[in-house]
Structure formats: C-alpha cells, structure tokens
Design a protein around this motif. Structure first.
Motif, PDB file in Angstrom:
ATOM      1  N   ASN A 253      -4.684 -42.147  12.029  1.00  0.00           N
ATOM      2  CA  ASN A 253      -5.867 -41.287  11.955  1.00  0.00           C
ATOM      3  C   ASN A 253      -5.463 -40.073  11.128  1.00  0.00           C
ATOM      4  O   ASN A 253      -5.184 -38.994  11.660  1.00  0.00           O
ATOM      5  N   GLU A 254      -5.413 -40.263   9.830  1.00  0.00           N
ATOM      6  CA  GLU A 254      -4.817 -39.250   8.951  1.00  0.00           C
ATOM      7  C   GLU A 254      -5.630 -37.965   8.944  1.00  0.00           C
ATOM      8  O   GLU A 254      -6.850 -37.974   9.063  1.00  0.00           O
ATOM      9  N   GLY A 255      -4.908 -36.864   8.803  1.00  0.00           N
ATOM     10  CA  GLY A 255      -5.536 -35.553   8.873  1.00  0.00           C
ATOM     11  C   GLY A 255      -5.721 -35.075  10.291  1.00  0.00           C
ATOM     12  O   GLY A 255      -6.467 -34.115  10.534  1.00  0.00           O
ATOM     13  N   ASN A 256      -5.017 -35.694  11.242  1.00  0.00           N
ATOM     14  CA  ASN A 256      -5.194 -35.327  12.645  1.00  0.00           C
ATOM     15  C   ASN A 256      -4.537 -33.981  12.952  1.00  0.00           C
ATOM     16  O   ASN A 256      -3.793 -33.430  12.137  1.00  0.00           O
ATOM     17  N   LYS A 257      -4.779 -33.480  14.149  1.00  0.00           N
ATOM     18  CA  LYS A 257      -4.393 -32.123  14.524  1.00  0.00           C
ATOM     19  C   LYS A 257      -2.900 -31.971  14.811  1.00  0.00           C
ATOM     20  O   LYS A 257      -2.429 -30.847  15.023  1.00  0.00           O
ATOM     21  N   GLU A 258      -2.153 -33.073  14.838  1.00  0.00           N
ATOM     22  CA  GLU A 258      -0.716 -32.982  15.064  1.00  0.00           C
ATOM     23  C   GLU A 258       0.072 -32.816  13.768  1.00  0.00           C
ATOM     24  O   GLU A 258       1.136 -32.205  13.750  1.00  0.00           O
ATOM     25  N   VAL A 259      -0.444 -33.382  12.680  1.00  0.00           N
ATOM     26  CA  VAL A 259       0.294 -33.384  11.418  1.00  0.00           C
ATOM     27  C   VAL A 259       0.228 -32.003  10.775  1.00  0.00           C
ATOM     28  O   VAL A 259      -0.846 -31.478  10.485  1.00  0.00           O
ATOM     29  N   MET A 260       1.394 -31.430  10.537  1.00  0.00           N
ATOM     30  CA  MET A 260       1.483 -30.090   9.969  1.00  0.00           C
ATOM     31  C   MET A 260       1.765 -30.112   8.470  1.00  0.00           C
ATOM     32  O   MET A 260       1.414 -29.182   7.759  1.00  0.00           O
ATOM     33  N   PHE A 261       2.425 -31.154   7.992  1.00  0.00           N
ATOM     34  CA  PHE A 261       2.682 -31.293   6.556  1.00  0.00           C
ATOM     35  C   PHE A 261       2.863 -32.764   6.243  1.00  0.00           C
ATOM     36  O   PHE A 261       3.710 -33.427   6.839  1.00  0.00           O
ATOM     37  N   ALA A 262       2.046 -33.258   5.331  1.00  0.00           N
ATOM     38  CA  ALA A 262       2.114 -34.659   4.928  1.00  0.00           C
ATOM     39  C   ALA A 262       2.042 -34.759   3.413  1.00  0.00           C
ATOM     40  O   ALA A 262       1.426 -33.921   2.746  1.00  0.00           O
ATOM     41  N   ILE A 263       2.669 -35.794   2.887  1.00  0.00           N
ATOM     42  CA  ILE A 263       2.535 -36.127   1.473  1.00  0.00           C
ATOM     43  C   ILE A 263       1.422 -37.156   1.372  1.00  0.00           C
ATOM     44  O   ILE A 263       1.459 -38.207   2.007  1.00  0.00           O
ATOM     45  N   VAL A 264       0.428 -36.856   0.563  1.00  0.00           N
ATOM     46  CA  VAL A 264      -0.830 -37.600   0.570  1.00  0.00           C
ATOM     47  C   VAL A 264      -0.804 -38.721  -0.459  1.00  0.00           C
ATOM     48  O   VAL A 264      -0.379 -38.534  -1.597  1.00  0.00           O
ATOM     49  N   TYR A 265      -1.284 -39.885  -0.029  1.00  0.00           N
ATOM     50  CA  TYR A 265      -1.415 -41.042  -0.927  1.00  0.00           C
ATOM     51  C   TYR A 265      -2.821 -41.610  -0.844  1.00  0.00           C
ATOM     52  O   TYR A 265      -3.467 -41.542   0.204  1.00  0.00           O
ATOM     53  N   ASP A 266      -3.288 -42.181  -1.949  1.00  0.00           N
ATOM     54  CA  ASP A 266      -4.573 -42.873  -2.009  1.00  0.00           C
ATOM     55  C   ASP A 266      -4.323 -44.353  -2.245  1.00  0.00           C
ATOM     56  O   ASP A 266      -3.667 -44.734  -3.226  1.00  0.00           O
ATOM     57  N   SER A 342      -5.247 -50.164   2.291  1.00  0.00           N
ATOM     58  CA  SER A 342      -5.561 -50.544   0.919  1.00  0.00           C
ATOM     59  C   SER A 342      -5.836 -52.038   0.895  1.00  0.00           C
ATOM     60  O   SER A 342      -5.438 -52.786   1.794  1.00  0.00           O
ATOM     61  N   ILE A 343      -6.500 -52.480  -0.153  1.00  0.00           N
ATOM     62  CA  ILE A 343      -6.706 -53.915  -0.343  1.00  0.00           C
ATOM     63  C   ILE A 343      -5.394 -54.566  -0.762  1.00  0.00           C
ATOM     64  O   ILE A 343      -5.025 -55.624  -0.274  1.00  0.00           O
ATOM     65  N   ASN A 344      -4.685 -53.891  -1.665  1.00  0.00           N
ATOM     66  CA  ASN A 344      -3.384 -54.357  -2.143  1.00  0.00           C
ATOM     67  C   ASN A 344      -2.303 -53.552  -1.432  1.00  0.00           C
ATOM     68  O   ASN A 344      -2.159 -52.355  -1.668  1.00  0.00           O
ATOM     69  N   PRO A 345      -1.514 -54.172  -0.549  1.00  0.00           N
ATOM     70  CA  PRO A 345      -0.521 -53.400   0.209  1.00  0.00           C
ATOM     71  C   PRO A 345       0.560 -52.764  -0.659  1.00  0.00           C
ATOM     72  O   PRO A 345       1.202 -51.808  -0.214  1.00  0.00           O
ATOM     73  N   VAL A 346       0.771 -53.266  -1.848  1.00  0.00           N
ATOM     74  CA  VAL A 346       1.735 -52.652  -2.765  1.00  0.00           C
ATOM     75  C   VAL A 346       1.226 -51.306  -3.264  1.00  0.00           C
ATOM     76  O   VAL A 346       2.000 -50.451  -3.690  1.00  0.00           O
ATOM     77  N   LEU A 347      -0.089 -51.111  -3.195  1.00  0.00           N
ATOM     78  CA  LEU A 347      -0.717 -49.831  -3.556  1.00  0.00           C
ATOM     79  C   LEU A 347      -1.201 -49.168  -2.269  1.00  0.00           C
ATOM     80  O   LEU A 347      -2.386 -48.889  -2.093  1.00  0.00           O
ATOM     81  N   ALA A 348      -0.271 -48.894  -1.376  1.00  0.00           N
ATOM     82  CA  ALA A 348      -0.620 -48.439  -0.035  1.00  0.00           C
ATOM     83  C   ALA A 348      -1.129 -47.000  -0.034  1.00  0.00           C
ATOM     84  O   ALA A 348      -0.735 -46.173  -0.863  1.00  0.00           O
ATOM     85  N   GLY A 349      -1.970 -46.704   0.943  1.00  0.00           N
ATOM     86  CA  GLY A 349      -2.533 -45.367   1.065  1.00  0.00           C
ATOM     87  C   GLY A 349      -2.057 -44.600   2.277  1.00  0.00           C
ATOM     88  O   GLY A 349      -2.589 -43.524   2.582  1.00  0.00           O
ATOM     89  N   ASN A 350      -1.052 -45.109   2.995  1.00  0.00           N
ATOM     90  CA  ASN A 350      -0.526 -44.394   4.163  1.00  0.00           C
ATOM     91  C   ASN A 350       0.130 -43.093   3.732  1.00  0.00           C
ATOM     92  O   ASN A 350       1.056 -43.093   2.915  1.00  0.00           O
ATOM     93  N   ASP A 351      -0.333 -41.969   4.273  1.00  0.00           N
ATOM     94  CA  ASP A 351       0.307 -40.682   4.008  1.00  0.00           C
ATOM     95  C   ASP A 351       1.671 -40.639   4.693  1.00  0.00           C
ATOM     96  O   ASP A 351       1.864 -41.227   5.767  1.00  0.00           O
ATOM     97  N   TRP A 352       2.612 -39.914   4.078  1.00  0.00           N
ATOM     98  CA  TRP A 352       3.935 -39.753   4.676  1.00  0.00           C
ATOM     99  C   TRP A 352       3.988 -38.426   5.435  1.00  0.00           C
ATOM    100  O   TRP A 352       3.734 -37.369   4.874  1.00  0.00           O
ATOM    101  N   ILE A 353       4.320 -38.477   6.715  1.00  0.00           N
ATOM    102  CA  ILE A 353       4.371 -37.280   7.546  1.00  0.00           C
ATOM    103  C   ILE A 353       5.749 -36.645   7.428  1.00  0.00           C
ATOM    104  O   ILE A 353       6.747 -37.244   7.815  1.00  0.00           O
TER     105      ILE A 353
END
Length: 470
Positions: A253-266, A342-353
């Motif tokens: 649940n990206e952008g949640n209230k616990e994450v203080m600094f993340a590297i963002v991916y699309d 993502s549709i293509n897992p090689v182009l993943a959108g998971n942000d890094w916390i």
C-alpha cells in the motif's frame, strides 16, 4: 500515479545534452553545466535528478548506473540473510564472501553513488542562482542526498574519496585520494544537520525533516553517540508517522503512513521502473534467484517473525526446497492477496523503502540502551512492544541487545539493513564467521569492508589504494 516523476519533459533535452557523460568512467565531478541551473525551475530538475540517480537505471547495460537496484547484493546477500539460487557468477561472490575487486556490481554501486554525490554537488554549486525563498530548502535537500550517499559508501568501503564540490578533470588527487572515515563522517553529520534545519514535512519520495533526523540518528548510533541519536529520534517520533496496522500494507500500500523515505518506481515504464523485484523470483527477471532466503533467515522468521513471516518469505513454487523473498513481489501472489505492480514484472513498479517508522522505534530502543546490554526503560519498552504487537508477538518488560538485534532482523529482513546492523552492534565478525563456517564459505575479518573497485584504481593510476585483504 506516483507522486514523483523523474523525467521533466520540458527541460529534458537541455539537461541530457549538458550531462551526457554521467555514465562515463572518466572523473564524473568535472562535467560542465555552465548553461544550466540558472533559475528555480532548472534547479528543481537538478533536485529531482538526485533521486533519479539513487533510483538507478533498469537496464542490462553494464556501463549503466543501477544504484540502489543492486544494493541487496552488497548487503542482504553479503550476510546471513540472502543467497543466490544457483551459487554461480559474480552474484555468488557475495554469498561466499569471495568478492573480487573486479566485481561488476561493486563497481556499479560505488560509481552510482559517486554519481549521486556529483548530482548533489551540481545543485549546491548553483545555489547562487536560486531565489531567496527556496535557496535554503534546496541546500538542505541536496545535502541530505549527499550525506545519505556518503553514509552508504563509508559503511561499505571505509575510507573513500571526499568530493564535496565540482572538480576539474585533472584534479585526480581529490577524485581518487581516500580520506579517513572520521572526516567522511564529519561531512555526513554536517550535511544531515543542514538537512534537519532546512527541511520541512516533505513529500513522498523526497527528503523531509523527520527523514533527515532519523538518518542522522543512525549515523550517531554507528558512531556510538547515543544521546545525540536519542534526541533526534524523540523529535522524529513526534513527526506524525505511525506503524501500518497490517504488515503487508507496508510494502503493498505505497505511500502509507509508515514509510518515511522511499525510492519511487513506475511499473511498465522503461525509464522509471526497476528489475530487482523480478531478479528475486524464479525465472521471472532477466537474472533469477539472486536474493533467496537462507536457512538461517527462514529459521529466524519462523521463530520470531510472527505474522510478518508470511509477507517476508514464501516457498519457491518452482522449487519447493527453496524460499523466496515475499516483500516487493512484482507479479502478485493470489494466495497472499498481493496485486501485481506491473504487467511486465521486469518493469516492476514496487517502490524501495529506505526508511520507515518501525526503524525509528527500534533505533530509539538502541539509543536508550546505549552501551548497556539491556534496558527496561518504559518508553523504550513501549516502542519495542509496538513493533512486536503488530507482528502478534508477545510483549516484554525488558529488552536485551541480542533481542533487539533479533527483532531488527525479522522486522527488516531483506530491506538491506542486516549487514549494517551486525556491524553497528559490533557482532558482524562473530556472526558471519560462524555462518561462513556452517556453510563452507570464506569469510575473514577483512570482508567487513568491500573492495575498492579495480576499475577506479586503474583510472587513478595508482592514487587510489585498495582495502586490506584484496
């Protein structure tokens, strides 16, 4: 939609033409930007470009900077948490503690984070062109990123070159002369103090005052300055962040209230996606099985993880004898209720916390404990129990240093914390020696620092010296 886009379309052509040598093996701090960064709009693109540098490129080109996308090899696989599926190639050098100075991932990470430092120095060099209204915040953000980058480098490599300004191409002395760790830490503390004093609430994916306080607190913990760390953590704990009730939501649940600094991916974008999530799976990424779960880590999760365990690792569906990381799954897991990013897992959108509130709580316990072996301080115990209660683990009335280290292991497994924690707690040599002996690996005391990349030593013509043991 993500809240940060690292491609500033309006000014992209100007920026790329002035910085096309970012990935060159030549001294990166010498690039000219005389025709850029002349106003707030252009400086803002430079600010975003610092985070883009941390984000790294999702590519197979070994000359590209992949930055934080390869950090797991230098941290999780380089300890008792992670391993590779096949124990082959350069990646296996990390699990076996046989890292060569010519290892491409070491060179990639080292160059990537000096590239981030260069991008920060570019912003700082041009603050004279910023408006009075924004100058202080630009300086604070640039120094946060530079301090963060140097903190990673000094913990992994020890003495490193100190480049705190844009230098000329022939200034190889600055570019390649290693500076003592204490001087690097002086710069880190100065930079992060400026960030604490100059940043505000921030936005998702960018630095905030609380983020700077927490990172600076971790610096002080690393240096044994527990009182200074505790003061910062008290403020960070009052900054409005809190634990997510459900551990799964921290990561899905990206952008949640616990994450203080993340590297963002699309996801599904070639420029702003990541591939490490796919590399952790079996036959999903370009490379596969690169951060599998060790038997030791799995045992720790089963014993102490509580309800975190299901969302920390899972059985490899294609090899039931192996376990995969369940954080940052790119292609979803129906059984775990995880949707694809993502549709293509090689182009993943998971942000890094990079930093979350649970870390602040457990760092507070660490700062309170200080040099003691245990604490029953009520505020520290309450902070510790908040983390344990979410995991459905029994609460405690006192905490030993070993219990704190164990809690950090199961809370932050596969978040690139374990190697740094072992070193900061002063037990890395003991723990990794035993782990290495149990698994037939080759750990020695000199492995507490990674080798300086041979590529950099070659470019320096002998100015840059290698770490002992390599």
């Amino acid at each position: 939609m993500k809240q940060i886009k690292f491609l500033i379309i309006l000014l992209l052509g100007v920026f790329v033409s002035s910085c096309s040598d970012f990935l060159s093996p030549e001294p990166i701090s010498a690039i000219s930007t005389d025709n850029y960064y002349k106003n707030d709009i252009e400086i803002e693109t430079g600010i975003l470009n610092m985070y883009n540098g941390i984000q790294g490129l999702n590519s197979t080109d070994t000359d590209d900077n992949h930055a934080i996308q390869v950090e797991y090899l230098l941290t999780e696989v380089y300890c008792d948490n992670g391993k590779t599926k096949s124990s082959e190639g350069e990646q296996a050098q990390f699990e076996e503690f046989k890292v060569s100075p010519s290892n491409g991932y070491v060179s990639d990470y080292y160059g990537s984070f000096y590239n981030v430092i260069y991008r920060s120095n570019l912003v700082l060099e041009n603050l004279g062109n910023a408006s009075d209204a924004n100058k202080a915040s630009y300086e604070a953000e640039a120094k946060f990123v530079r301090g963060y980058a140097y903190f990673n480098l000094v913990r992994l490599f020890g003495d490193v070159p100190l480049v705190d300004k844009i230098i000329q191409p022939l200034d190889t002395e600055t570019q390649f002369t290693r500076v003592a760790e204490d001087q690097i830490y002086e710069l880190i503390i100065s930079d992060l103090t400026t960030a604490v004093n100059g940043l505000g609430a921030g936005t998702y994916g960018r630095a905030s005052k609380a983020t700077a306080q927490a990172i600076l607190a971790k610096v002080y913990l690393t240096l044994g300055e527990y009182t200074l760390a505790k003061e910062l953590l008290v403020d960070a704990m009052a900054s409005g962040y809190s634990l997510e009730p459900n551990f799964k939501d921290v990561f899905y649940n990206e952008g949640n209230k616990e994450v203080m600094f993340a590297i963002v991916y699309d996801g599904d974008t070639s420029n702003d996606s990541q591939n490490f999530s796919a590399e952790w799976q079996n036959a999903v990424g370009r490379s596969t099985g690169l951060n599998y779960v060790t038997d030791e880590a799995a045992a720790a999760m089963l014993a102490m993880g509580g309800n975190r365990t299901a969302y920390t690792y899972r059985v490899d569906p294609k090899n039931l004898n192996l376990n995969q990381v369940a954080k940052y799954i790119p292609n979803g897991d129906t059984a775990l209720g995880i949707e694809p990013t993502s549709i293509n897992p090689v182009l993943a959108g998971n942000d890094w916390i990079v930093l979350r509130y649970a870390d602040v709580l457990l760092m507070y316990v660490e700062a309170t404990m200080g040099t003691a072996d245990a604490t029953s301080d009520i505020t520290a115990v309450n902070a510790f129990n908040l983390v344990r209660s979410r995991a459905n683990m029994p609460t405690v009335n006192s905490i030993t240093k070993q219990e704190l280290l164990d809690e950090r292991r199961v809370e932050f497994a596969f978040e690139n914390q374990r190697f740094f924690d072992l070193k900061r707690f002063g037990v890395a040599q003991q723990v990794l020696s035993q782990y290495s002996a149990d698994n037939g690996y080759g750990f020695t005391a000199t492995d507490l620092l990674l080798p300086i990349p041979q590529l950099e030593i070659g470019l320096s013509k002998g100015v840059l010296k290698q770490n002992p043991g390599y």
